[in-house]
Design a protein around this motif. Structure first.
Motif, mmCIF file in Angstrom:
data_model
loop_
_atom_site.group_PDB
_atom_site.id
_atom_site.type_symbol
_atom_site.label_atom_id
_atom_site.label_comp_id
_atom_site.label_asym_id
_atom_site.label_seq_id
_atom_site.Cartn_x
_atom_site.Cartn_y
_atom_site.Cartn_z
ATOM 1 N N ILE A 22 0.767 -1.200 -0.061
ATOM 2 C CA ILE A 22 0.038 -0.007 0.003
ATOM 3 C C ILE A 22 0.691 1.351 0.014
ATOM 4 O O ILE A 22 0.262 2.123 -0.594
ATOM 5 N N ALA A 23 1.978 1.161 0.489
ATOM 6 C CA ALA A 23 3.041 2.271 0.602
ATOM 7 C C ALA A 23 3.502 2.580 -0.562
ATOM 8 O O ALA A 23 3.463 3.736 -1.307
ATOM 9 N N SER A 24 3.716 1.433 -1.397
ATOM 10 C CA SER A 24 4.404 1.928 -2.905
ATOM 11 C C SER A 24 3.121 2.284 -3.822
ATOM 12 O O SER A 24 3.205 3.263 -4.509
ATOM 13 N N LEU A 25 2.155 1.706 -3.694
ATOM 14 C CA LEU A 25 0.807 1.949 -4.521
ATOM 15 C C LEU A 25 0.446 3.596 -4.311
ATOM 16 O O LEU A 25 0.004 4.491 -5.330
ATOM 17 N N LEU A 28 3.133 5.803 -5.548
ATOM 18 C CA LEU A 28 2.953 5.918 -7.108
ATOM 19 C C LEU A 28 1.758 6.263 -7.691
ATOM 20 O O LEU A 28 1.553 6.506 -8.814
ATOM 21 N N TYR A 29 0.889 6.799 -6.743
ATOM 22 C CA TYR A 29 -0.420 7.196 -7.209
ATOM 23 C C TYR A 29 -1.357 6.605 -7.697
ATOM 24 O O TYR A 29 -1.917 6.732 -8.911
ATOM 25 N N ARG A 30 -0.987 5.005 -7.577
ATOM 26 C CA ARG A 30 -1.778 4.096 -8.336
ATOM 27 C C ARG A 30 -3.399 3.989 -7.640
ATOM 28 O O ARG A 30 -3.566 3.051 -6.934
ATOM 29 N N THR A 31 -4.097 4.826 -8.218
ATOM 30 C CA THR A 31 -5.556 4.767 -7.484
ATOM 31 C C THR A 31 -6.385 3.668 -7.770
ATOM 32 O O THR A 31 -7.269 3.216 -6.924
ATOM 33 N N ASN A 32 -6.460 3.110 -9.004
ATOM 34 C CA ASN A 32 -6.915 1.927 -9.263
ATOM 35 C C ASN A 32 -6.988 0.719 -8.698
ATOM 36 O O ASN A 32 -7.713 -0.063 -8.125
ATOM 37 N N THR A 34 -5.309 0.664 -5.375
ATOM 38 C CA THR A 34 -4.938 0.935 -3.929
ATOM 39 C C THR A 34 -6.403 0.346 -3.262
ATOM 40 O O THR A 34 -6.137 -0.271 -2.074
ATOM 41 N N PRO A 35 -7.535 0.409 -3.510
ATOM 42 C CA PRO A 35 -8.849 -0.224 -2.981
ATOM 43 C C PRO A 35 -8.531 -1.486 -2.624
ATOM 44 O O PRO A 35 -8.754 -2.326 -1.467
ATOM 45 N N PHE A 36 -8.236 -2.484 -3.565
ATOM 46 C CA PHE A 36 -8.193 -3.891 -3.546
ATOM 47 C C PHE A 36 -7.041 -4.000 -2.491
ATOM 48 O O PHE A 36 -7.265 -5.042 -1.625
ATOM 49 N N HIS A 37 -5.995 -3.342 -2.480
ATOM 50 C CA HIS A 37 -4.771 -3.662 -1.454
ATOM 51 C C HIS A 37 -5.152 -3.338 -0.090
ATOM 52 O O HIS A 37 -4.687 -3.766 0.749
ATOM 53 N N LEU A 38 -5.882 -2.140 0.116
ATOM 54 C CA LEU A 38 -6.256 -1.843 1.460
ATOM 55 C C LEU A 38 -7.264 -2.745 1.868
ATOM 56 O O LEU A 38 -6.840 -3.117 2.916
ATOM 57 N N ARG A 39 -7.977 -3.410 1.358
ATOM 58 C CA ARG A 39 -8.697 -4.484 1.841
ATOM 59 C C ARG A 39 -8.076 -5.715 1.965
ATOM 60 O O ARG A 39 -8.275 -6.211 3.008
ATOM 61 N N LYS A 40 -7.031 -5.941 1.323
ATOM 62 C CA LYS A 40 -6.188 -7.242 1.589
ATOM 63 C C LYS A 40 -5.353 -6.869 2.792
ATOM 64 O O LYS A 40 -5.105 -7.773 3.491
ATOM 65 N N PRO A 65 -0.783 15.477 -2.414
ATOM 66 C CA PRO A 65 -1.888 15.024 -3.251
ATOM 67 C C PRO A 65 -2.236 13.603 -3.354
ATOM 68 O O PRO A 65 -3.230 13.037 -3.072
ATOM 69 N N PRO A 66 -1.094 12.602 -3.397
ATOM 70 C CA PRO A 66 -1.227 11.159 -3.373
ATOM 71 C C PRO A 66 -1.926 10.853 -1.916
ATOM 72 O O PRO A 66 -2.945 9.765 -1.896
ATOM 73 N N ALA A 67 -1.370 11.127 -0.959
ATOM 74 C CA ALA A 67 -1.996 10.999 0.302
ATOM 75 C C ALA A 67 -3.273 11.330 0.646
ATOM 76 O O ALA A 67 -4.041 10.704 0.939
ATOM 77 N N MET A 68 -3.668 12.608 0.176
ATOM 78 C CA MET A 68 -5.251 13.074 0.291
ATOM 79 C C MET A 68 -6.006 12.043 -0.754
ATOM 80 O O MET A 68 -7.234 11.757 -0.065
ATOM 81 N N THR A 69 -5.657 11.774 -1.626
ATOM 82 C CA THR A 69 -6.353 10.724 -2.470
ATOM 83 C C THR A 69 -6.496 9.560 -1.990
ATOM 84 O O THR A 69 -7.526 8.910 -1.755
ATOM 85 N N ALA A 70 -5.286 8.933 -1.181
ATOM 86 C CA ALA A 70 -5.391 7.639 -0.658
ATOM 87 C C ALA A 70 -6.403 7.620 0.465
ATOM 88 O O ALA A 70 -7.068 6.782 0.918
ATOM 89 N N LEU A 71 -6.348 8.815 1.316
ATOM 90 C CA LEU A 71 -7.172 8.921 2.308
ATOM 91 C C LEU A 71 -8.664 8.913 2.120
ATOM 92 O O LEU A 71 -9.674 8.159 2.750
#
Length: 83
Positions: A22-25, A28-32, A34-40, A65-71
């Motif tokens: 999740i830190a890598s995603l 790297l701003y990999r928003t698509n 991220t949700p799957f790997h947060l659940r994982k 920006p990547p952090a706020m999007t991830a939040l």
């Protein structure tokens, strides 16, 4: 295979591997992805508080920006998981 050999390697626990992923995603701003790997990550024992802590920490290294999007993504994942 990614979820076979790589994820089963004993060098890292599934929990640690999820934190790295999740830190890598997020960085790297990999928003698509991220949700799957947060659940994982939650399945692998990473808590809501740890995920938020990781995102907060990454804000200073990966940028706001990547952090706020991830939040925002994490909030939705937590909501769907009933957390």
């Amino acid at each position: 295979m990614l979820f076979g050999d790589v994820w089963e390697d004993a060098a890292l626990s599934p929990r640690d591997r999820s934190l790295v992923t999740i830190a890598s995603l997020i960085s790297l701003y990999r928003t698509n992805e991220t949700p799957f790997h947060l659940r994982k990550a939650m399945e692998n024992g990473v808590t809501r508080e740890e995920i938020i802590g990781a995102i907060t920490h990454l804000a200073f290294y990966a940028g706001w920006p990547p952090a706020m999007t991830a939040l925002q993504i994490a909030r939705k994942v937590f909501e769907e998981a009933g957390q």
